[in-house]
Motif scaffolding. Structure first.
Motif, PDB file in Angstrom:
ATOM      1  N   ALA A 375      15.051 -38.353 -12.551  1.00  0.00           N
ATOM      2  CA  ALA A 375      13.662 -38.440 -12.086  1.00  0.00           C
ATOM      3  C   ALA A 375      12.734 -37.707 -13.048  1.00  0.00           C
ATOM      4  O   ALA A 375      13.187 -36.905 -13.880  1.00  0.00           O
ATOM      5  N   VAL A 376      11.445 -38.019 -12.932  1.00  0.00           N
ATOM      6  CA  VAL A 376      10.407 -37.291 -13.669  1.00  0.00           C
ATOM      7  C   VAL A 376       9.477 -36.669 -12.625  1.00  0.00           C
ATOM      8  O   VAL A 376       9.044 -37.363 -11.703  1.00  0.00           O
ATOM      9  N   ILE A 377       9.206 -35.380 -12.751  1.00  0.00           N
ATOM     10  CA  ILE A 377       8.241 -34.719 -11.866  1.00  0.00           C
ATOM     11  C   ILE A 377       7.270 -33.932 -12.738  1.00  0.00           C
ATOM     12  O   ILE A 377       7.673 -32.957 -13.388  1.00  0.00           O
ATOM     13  N   PRO A 378       5.991 -34.380 -12.813  1.00  0.00           N
ATOM     14  CA  PRO A 378       5.029 -33.618 -13.614  1.00  0.00           C
ATOM     15  C   PRO A 378       4.916 -32.188 -13.093  1.00  0.00           C
ATOM     16  O   PRO A 378       4.758 -31.979 -11.885  1.00  0.00           O
ATOM     17  N   THR A 379       5.038 -31.224 -13.985  1.00  0.00           N
ATOM     18  CA  THR A 379       5.004 -29.840 -13.529  1.00  0.00           C
ATOM     19  C   THR A 379       3.575 -29.422 -13.188  1.00  0.00           C
ATOM     20  O   THR A 379       2.605 -30.069 -13.601  1.00  0.00           O
ATOM     21  N   ASN A 380       3.437 -28.379 -12.400  1.00  0.00           N
ATOM     22  CA  ASN A 380       2.112 -27.851 -12.081  1.00  0.00           C
ATOM     23  C   ASN A 380       2.236 -26.339 -11.912  1.00  0.00           C
ATOM     24  O   ASN A 380       2.234 -25.809 -10.799  1.00  0.00           O
ATOM     25  N   GLU A 381       2.376 -25.664 -13.081  1.00  0.00           N
ATOM     26  CA  GLU A 381       2.540 -24.213 -13.041  1.00  0.00           C
ATOM     27  C   GLU A 381       1.283 -23.542 -12.486  1.00  0.00           C
ATOM     28  O   GLU A 381       1.364 -22.531 -11.790  1.00  0.00           O
TER      29      GLU A 381
END
Ligand SMILES: Nc1ncnc2c1ncn2[C@@H]1O[C@H](COP(=O)(O)OP(=O)(O)O)[C@@H](O)[C@H]1O
Ligand SMILES: CC(=O)OP(=O)(O)O
Ligand SMILES: [Mg+2]
Length: 402
Positions: A375-381
């Motif tokens: 899967a791809v999950i855009p990060t959101n630090e």
């Protein structure tokens, strides 16, 4: 209490200051940007990727002042209720985000020699922000915190034990805020089993690391005492036999400082390709048949696959491999090559899904029949830092917006 409170998140690097302003009630990104080329005469601030302003001075203070002026222009300044800072290294002292005061700043300074390239820059941001916003609560959020759950067998180096006991020489791990966010988000993907899930997160950006997450806890990670160990990165070498470095030092007369600079700044994709540290450029050259770019990309992929395989051995079971970071989210080529390399796990990639642009957001890229999900999950630090800042301060009501 402010009427429409916002959180200012600051990620201060060695030559840049990234900032985001998030709505404290729902986590919406209201404004973001980067002050770049700090320390030079050409420093500038880019806001929302469309406005570029020259900075009068290339200092952290000037960058923070320009950011404050942008907030002022948009009538956001009065709404800033608190500030969250990314701090790379928390050593063994910090396993959680913490409210910043003089004592905490001093403690962070004490452990900063463990990550000199990152932490002093982070502290510059803290100092500039405390100077500019003296009345606002400020919170430090550590990259290392998520990895404080590593057991000794995963974090020790096999050196004489006195270096661990007396100097704190051990593996700490980084990118924890990203690994934590992505592994939490992964749990709600369709098809993910409930309960004790085993995940591998590949955070691939300029810095890159793998994390094995079992039941929500980091159990293994590829970065070490500093962000130099593990994967091949933009300009960092990742793993190298120290014997090779001793040989180079002996042959060339380079000092430890020279070698450290070479490993951090001149190695990795840049060093192998002789062309660039930027994967976008390397992909173009790769397709044009550039030898250096091909070597760099194949070595990058090989190292990622090898670390994913090794990290899987720290899990009870492998349910999913999740890609994130600038490269992990955007490079169809790297994901395809890594997953092909991992055929020993039986992962079957869905080429159509893998080719979807990152604007699709969280997405599964493996076939339904694949025994391990990819899967791809855009990060959101930034969102994670804002949430932590809200949690440890009492500046705004606590919310769960992730
Ligand atoms: N569309 C794209 N295709 C391939 N690589 C990309 C793309 N967009 C960004 N990247 C790569 O992502 C990397 C930067 O990742 P990022 O996570 O933004 O870095 P940082 O660690 O500085 O936050 C660079 O190597 C860049 O080339
Ligand atoms: C710790 C680390 O490598 O951070 P970055 O990816 O921001 O360089
Ligand atoms: Mg990043």
């Amino acid at each position: 209490m402010k009427e429409n409170p916002v959180v200012l998140v600051i990620n201060c690097g060695s030559s840049s200051v990234k900032f985001s302003v998030l709505d404290a009630m729902n986590g919406d990104d209201l404004l973001s940007g980067t002050a770049d080329s700090i320390g030079s005469d050409n420093a500038f601030l880019e806001v929302n990727k469309n406005t570029r302003l020259a900075l009068c001075e290339g200092t952290y203070d000037a960058a923070l002042q320009a950011i404050a002026a942008e907030l002022e222009k948009r009538h956001l300044m009065e709404s800033v209720a608190l500030i969250g800072h990314r701090i790379a290294h928390g050593g063994s002292l910090f396993s959680e985000a913490v409210l910043l005061d003089d004592e905490v700043v001093e403690k962070i300074r004490e452990i900063s020699p463990l990550a000199p390239l990152h932490n002093y820059a982070n502290l510059n941001g803290v100092e500039a922000a405390r100077h500019l916003f003296p009345s606002l609560p400020q919170v430090a959020v550590f990259d290392t915190a998520f990895h404080q759950t590593l057991t000794p067998e995963a974090y020790v180096y096999a050196l004489p034990k006195r270096y661990l006991d007396e100097l704190g020489v051990r593996r700490y791990g980084f990118h924890g805020t990203s690994h934590r966010y992505v592994s939490q988000q992964a749990l709600s993907m369709p098809g993910m089993p409930h309960g004790d899930v085993g995940l591998i997160v590949a955070h691939l950006g300029n810095g890159a690391s793998i994390c094995a997450v079992q039941n929500g806890k980091s159990v293994d990670t590829s970065m070490g005492m500093t962000p130099l160990e593990g994967l091949i990165m933009g300009t960092r070498s990742g793993d190298v036999d120290f014997g090779a470095l001793a040989y180079i030092a002996g042959k060339t007369g380079q000092s430890m400082t020279d070698i450290e600079r070479m490993l951090n700044k001149e190695s990795g994709l840049l060093g192998l390709s002789g062309l660039s540290a930027d994967l976008r450029e390397l992909e173009k050259a790769y397709h044009a048949g550039h030898e250096g770019a091909r070597l760099a990309i194949h070595a990058f992929v090989h190292r990622i696959a090898r670390h994913i395989g090794g990290h899987a051995a720290s899990l009870k079971q492998l349910n999913a491999i999740v890609f994130t970071g600038g490269i992990g989210e955007n490079s169809v080529l790297i994901r395809r090559l890594v997953l092909e390399h991992l055929r020993v796990f039986g992962v079957r990639v869905d080429e159509t899904k893998n080719a979807l642009p990152n604007s699709h957001g969280e997405r599964i890229i493996s076939q339904a029949s694949s025994p391990v999900m990819a899967a791809v999950i855009p990060t959101n630090e930034e969102k994670m830092i804002a949430l932590d800042a809200i949690r440890v301060s009492n500046a705004v009501p606590h919310v769960e917006f992730a």
